[in-house]
Structure formats: structure tokens, C-alpha cells
Design a protein around this motif. Structure first.
Motif, PDB file in Angstrom:
ATOM      1  N   LYS A  77      10.792 -30.631  26.005  1.00  0.00           N
ATOM      2  CA  LYS A  77       9.444 -30.899  26.258  1.00  0.00           C
ATOM      3  C   LYS A  77       8.626 -30.700  24.795  1.00  0.00           C
ATOM      4  N   SER A  78       8.969 -30.318  23.904  1.00  0.00           N
ATOM      5  CA  SER A  78       8.249 -30.068  22.614  1.00  0.00           C
ATOM      6  C   SER A  78       8.099 -31.465  21.937  1.00  0.00           C
ATOM      7  N   GLU A  79       9.272 -32.195  21.968  1.00  0.00           N
ATOM      8  CA  GLU A  79       9.554 -33.444  21.285  1.00  0.00           C
ATOM      9  C   GLU A  79       8.673 -34.497  22.042  1.00  0.00           C
ATOM     10  N   ILE A  80       8.790 -34.416  23.359  1.00  0.00           N
ATOM     11  CA  ILE A  80       7.918 -35.432  24.199  1.00  0.00           C
ATOM     12  C   ILE A  80       6.457 -35.225  23.787  1.00  0.00           C
ATOM     13  N   ASP A  81       6.014 -33.889  23.779  1.00  0.00           N
ATOM     14  CA  ASP A  81       4.728 -33.582  23.624  1.00  0.00           C
ATOM     15  C   ASP A  81       4.311 -33.995  22.185  1.00  0.00           C
ATOM     16  N   ALA A  82       5.219 -33.877  21.347  1.00  0.00           N
ATOM     17  CA  ALA A  82       4.947 -34.314  19.984  1.00  0.00           C
ATOM     18  C   ALA A  82       4.668 -35.871  19.753  1.00  0.00           C
ATOM     19  N   ILE A  83       5.607 -36.720  20.508  1.00  0.00           N
ATOM     20  CA  ILE A  83       5.517 -38.153  20.291  1.00  0.00           C
ATOM     21  C   ILE A  83       4.273 -38.291  21.083  1.00  0.00           C
ATOM     22  N   ARG A  84       3.890 -37.820  22.112  1.00  0.00           N
ATOM     23  CA  ARG A  84       2.754 -38.293  22.795  1.00  0.00           C
ATOM     24  C   ARG A  84       1.478 -37.943  21.924  1.00  0.00           C
ATOM     25  N   ILE A  96       1.381 -37.880  18.571  1.00  0.00           N
ATOM     26  CA  ILE A  96       1.375 -38.670  17.569  1.00  0.00           C
ATOM     27  C   ILE A  96       0.899 -40.192  18.246  1.00  0.00           C
ATOM     28  N   LEU A  97       1.253 -40.525  19.268  1.00  0.00           N
ATOM     29  CA  LEU A  97       0.683 -42.019  19.636  1.00  0.00           C
ATOM     30  C   LEU A  97      -0.907 -41.782  20.074  1.00  0.00           C
ATOM     31  N   ALA A  98      -1.232 -40.726  20.208  1.00  0.00           N
ATOM     32  CA  ALA A  98      -2.739 -40.364  20.622  1.00  0.00           C
ATOM     33  C   ALA A  98      -3.353 -40.409  19.114  1.00  0.00           C
ATOM     34  N   GLY A  99      -2.745 -40.371  18.019  1.00  0.00           N
ATOM     35  CA  GLY A  99      -3.383 -40.331  16.780  1.00  0.00           C
ATOM     36  C   GLY A  99      -3.359 -39.051  15.977  1.00  0.00           C
ATOM     37  N   ASP A 100      -2.463 -37.992  16.354  1.00  0.00           N
ATOM     38  CA  ASP A 100      -2.339 -36.724  15.657  1.00  0.00           C
ATOM     39  C   ASP A 100      -1.193 -36.824  14.548  1.00  0.00           C
ATOM     40  N   ARG A 101      -1.564 -37.361  13.778  1.00  0.00           N
ATOM     41  CA  ARG A 101      -0.311 -37.529  12.587  1.00  0.00           C
ATOM     42  C   ARG A 101       0.624 -36.468  12.179  1.00  0.00           C
ATOM     43  N   ASP A 102      -0.206 -35.153  12.046  1.00  0.00           N
ATOM     44  CA  ASP A 102       0.415 -33.874  11.744  1.00  0.00           C
ATOM     45  C   ASP A 102       1.793 -33.609  12.662  1.00  0.00           C
ATOM     46  N   VAL A 126       6.805 -32.055  13.228  1.00  0.00           N
ATOM     47  CA  VAL A 126       7.483 -31.224  14.278  1.00  0.00           C
ATOM     48  C   VAL A 126       9.051 -32.153  14.396  1.00  0.00           C
ATOM     49  N   LEU A 127       8.737 -33.307  14.510  1.00  0.00           N
ATOM     50  CA  LEU A 127      10.235 -34.301  14.618  1.00  0.00           C
ATOM     51  C   LEU A 127      10.877 -34.287  13.530  1.00  0.00           C
ATOM     52  N   MET A 128      10.132 -34.436  12.457  1.00  0.00           N
ATOM     53  CA  MET A 128      10.866 -34.402  11.116  1.00  0.00           C
ATOM     54  C   MET A 128      11.622 -33.218  10.638  1.00  0.00           C
ATOM     55  N   ASP A 129      11.020 -31.871  11.036  1.00  0.00           N
ATOM     56  CA  ASP A 129      11.364 -30.540  10.592  1.00  0.00           C
ATOM     57  C   ASP A 129      12.609 -30.561  11.642  1.00  0.00           C
ATOM     58  N   ARG A 130      12.561 -30.848  12.752  1.00  0.00           N
ATOM     59  CA  ARG A 130      13.787 -30.698  13.758  1.00  0.00           C
ATOM     60  C   ARG A 130      15.032 -31.591  13.348  1.00  0.00           C
ATOM     61  N   HIS A 131      14.763 -32.856  12.947  1.00  0.00           N
ATOM     62  CA  HIS A 131      15.823 -33.634  12.737  1.00  0.00           C
ATOM     63  C   HIS A 131      16.404 -34.280  11.361  1.00  0.00           C
ATOM     64  N   PHE A 132      15.680 -33.727  10.173  1.00  0.00           N
ATOM     65  CA  PHE A 132      15.699 -34.232   8.986  1.00  0.00           C
ATOM     66  C   PHE A 132      16.934 -33.784   8.665  1.00  0.00           C
ATOM     67  N   GLN A 133      17.560 -32.553   8.683  1.00  0.00           N
ATOM     68  CA  GLN A 133      18.927 -32.353   8.211  1.00  0.00           C
ATOM     69  C   GLN A 133      20.199 -33.110   8.784  1.00  0.00           C
ATOM     70  N   SER A 134      20.085 -33.421  10.281  1.00  0.00           N
ATOM     71  CA  SER A 134      21.039 -34.466  10.760  1.00  0.00           C
ATOM     72  C   SER A 134      20.827 -35.793  10.308  1.00  0.00           C
ATOM     73  N   TYR A 163       8.093 -43.526  12.489  1.00  0.00           N
ATOM     74  CA  TYR A 163       6.671 -43.349  12.800  1.00  0.00           C
ATOM     75  C   TYR A 163       6.043 -44.609  12.960  1.00  0.00           C
ATOM     76  N   ASN A 164       6.127 -45.391  12.171  1.00  0.00           N
ATOM     77  CA  ASN A 164       5.627 -46.685  12.239  1.00  0.00           C
ATOM     78  C   ASN A 164       5.860 -47.493  13.708  1.00  0.00           C
ATOM     79  N   LYS A 165       6.989 -47.256  14.282  1.00  0.00           N
ATOM     80  CA  LYS A 165       7.615 -48.025  15.261  1.00  0.00           C
ATOM     81  C   LYS A 165       7.583 -47.177  16.482  1.00  0.00           C
ATOM     82  N   LEU A 166       7.108 -45.952  16.635  1.00  0.00           N
ATOM     83  CA  LEU A 166       7.202 -45.048  17.584  1.00  0.00           C
ATOM     84  C   LEU A 166       6.814 -45.581  18.827  1.00  0.00           C
ATOM     85  N   SER A 167       5.818 -46.418  18.744  1.00  0.00           N
ATOM     86  CA  SER A 167       5.302 -47.129  20.194  1.00  0.00           C
ATOM     87  C   SER A 167       6.211 -47.723  20.859  1.00  0.00           C
TER      88      SER A 167
END
Length: 194
Positions: A3-10, A12-18, A22-30, A57-61
Motif C-alpha cells: 500500500k505504501s508504494e501504491i500511495d507513493a506512486i499516486r 508522485i503522479l499528483a505532483g508530490d516530487r518528495d 520513498v521508492l528510492m529508499d526502498r529499492h536503491f540497494q537492490s 520517475y520520468n516514465k512513472l505515468s
């Protein structure tokens, strides 16, 4: 996808760049590990991982959410890493020798001798490293990527197939071919005959 990833994506798409943090912190190491396995260089892996997140980020839509975000970003990272390796191979200026922590014929680095290791150990380590790197370089990008994801990242075949956009049998064949080539190339390290 949780749910937190879905919420973060939603968001970001609504304009909240910060929320991209969330996604980067979660997936950067892998993503970094996959990039490092493909590029073989920490700096290049860092560059490829950052570029992968920028592209995501640029293609998230365009992200359809029919697979997990981790699978999607891993695929982007693999493509980015493979492109970087191919670009580096074409760049003659990048091929000059650099001083590094370890010798690498693949990366064109030289090593300052370690005073604690014996000359025989240094020669053996350099030879073993050269053989391993040459064996990995001899693989096609697809074989190297499939092998890396399967045997170094321990991903299941189905997830690799999804990330590479290939049928599972094609991924299995790529891994099988890679293992066979690596066994033949690395036989001298195991005391075998070429």
C-alpha cells in the motif's frame, strides 16, 4: 505491491516530487547490486542506478502496476547498466589504466601491490580475477544479466523472465548457456583441463 508504494506512486503522479524518495529508499540497494553485477564497477553502478531512478520517475505515468515496482525498476536498471557498459566499451578515453583497490583487466585498472600478500598470492589472485572477468565478458549481455540475476541475486526464473520481458524457457536457456560457458572458461581455476 504494498500500500505504501501504491500511495507513493499516486502522490508522485499528483505532483508530490518528495514521494519519489520513498521508492528510492526502498529499492536503491537492490537496484545498485544489479547494476554493479552488470557493470562490475562501483562508480558506474552508482551512475546506472541513479539514471534508472531518474528514468523511472520520468516514465512513472507509463507504469501499469500489473507487476511490482521492484520488477519494473530492476528492468530499467538492467537496461541502463547494459547501455552504460556498451557505451564505456566504445569510449576509448575510458579504457586508460586507473589505480584501484584491485587489478581488473576488464575495467583497465592497476593495483598498487599489497605489502602483506606474497608475490605468489598477488600473481595467483590477479590471474584468477582476470580469468573470472574474461569469462563474464565472454557471455552475451543477455546471458550475463540472466546469470547474474539468477545466481548472484537469487531471483526466481519467473521474476527474471518478467524483468527481461522474455518467456521463462528463454531465461532458463540463457542461464544454462552462461553456466556452461563459465564452467569451460573457469576450469583452470578448479584444477580442470580446458
Amino acid at each position: 505491491m504494498d500500500k505504501s508504494e501504491i500511495d507513493a506512486i499516486r502522490r508522485i503522479l499528483a505532483g508530490d516530487r518528495d514521494q519519489s524518495r520513498v521508492l528510492m529508499d526502498r529499492h536503491f540497494q537492490s537496484v545498485f547490486r544489479v547494476a554493479f553485477r552488470i557493470t562490475g564497477d562501483e562508480t558506474d553502478a552508482e551512475e546506472a542506478a541513479q539514471e534508472a531512478f531518474l528514468r523511472a520517475y520520468n516514465k512513472l505515468s507509463t507504469f501499469r502496476q500489473d507487476s511490482s515496482f521492484s520488477t519494473w525498476i530492476t528492468r530499467i536498471a538492467m537496461n541502463t547498466s547494459i547501455n552504460l557498459v556498451e557505451r564505456r566499451n566504445r569510449d576509448l578515453a575510458h579504457d586508460g589504466p586507473r589505480v584501484a583497490d584491485s587489478y581488473s583487466a576488464l575495467n583497465g585498472t592497476v593495483q598498487v601491490a599489497d605489502e602483506n600478500a606474497s608475490p605468489e598470492r598477488l600473481v595467483f589472485n590477479a590471474e584468477a580475477t582476470t580469468l573470472r572477468e574474461a569469462a563474464m565478458t565472454a557471455l552475451t549481455p543477455m546471458e550475463r544479466t540472466a546469470f547474474t540475476l539468477r545466481h548472484m541475486e537469487d531471483l526466481p526464473m519467473a521474476e527474471i523472465a518478467t524483468a527481461l520481458n522474455l518467456p521463462v524457457n528463454s531465461v532458463k536457456q540463457a542461464v544454462f548457456r552462461a553456466v556452461g560457458k563459465l564452467r569451460r572458461s573457469l576450469a583452470p581455476l578448479a584444477g580442470g583441463i580446458r
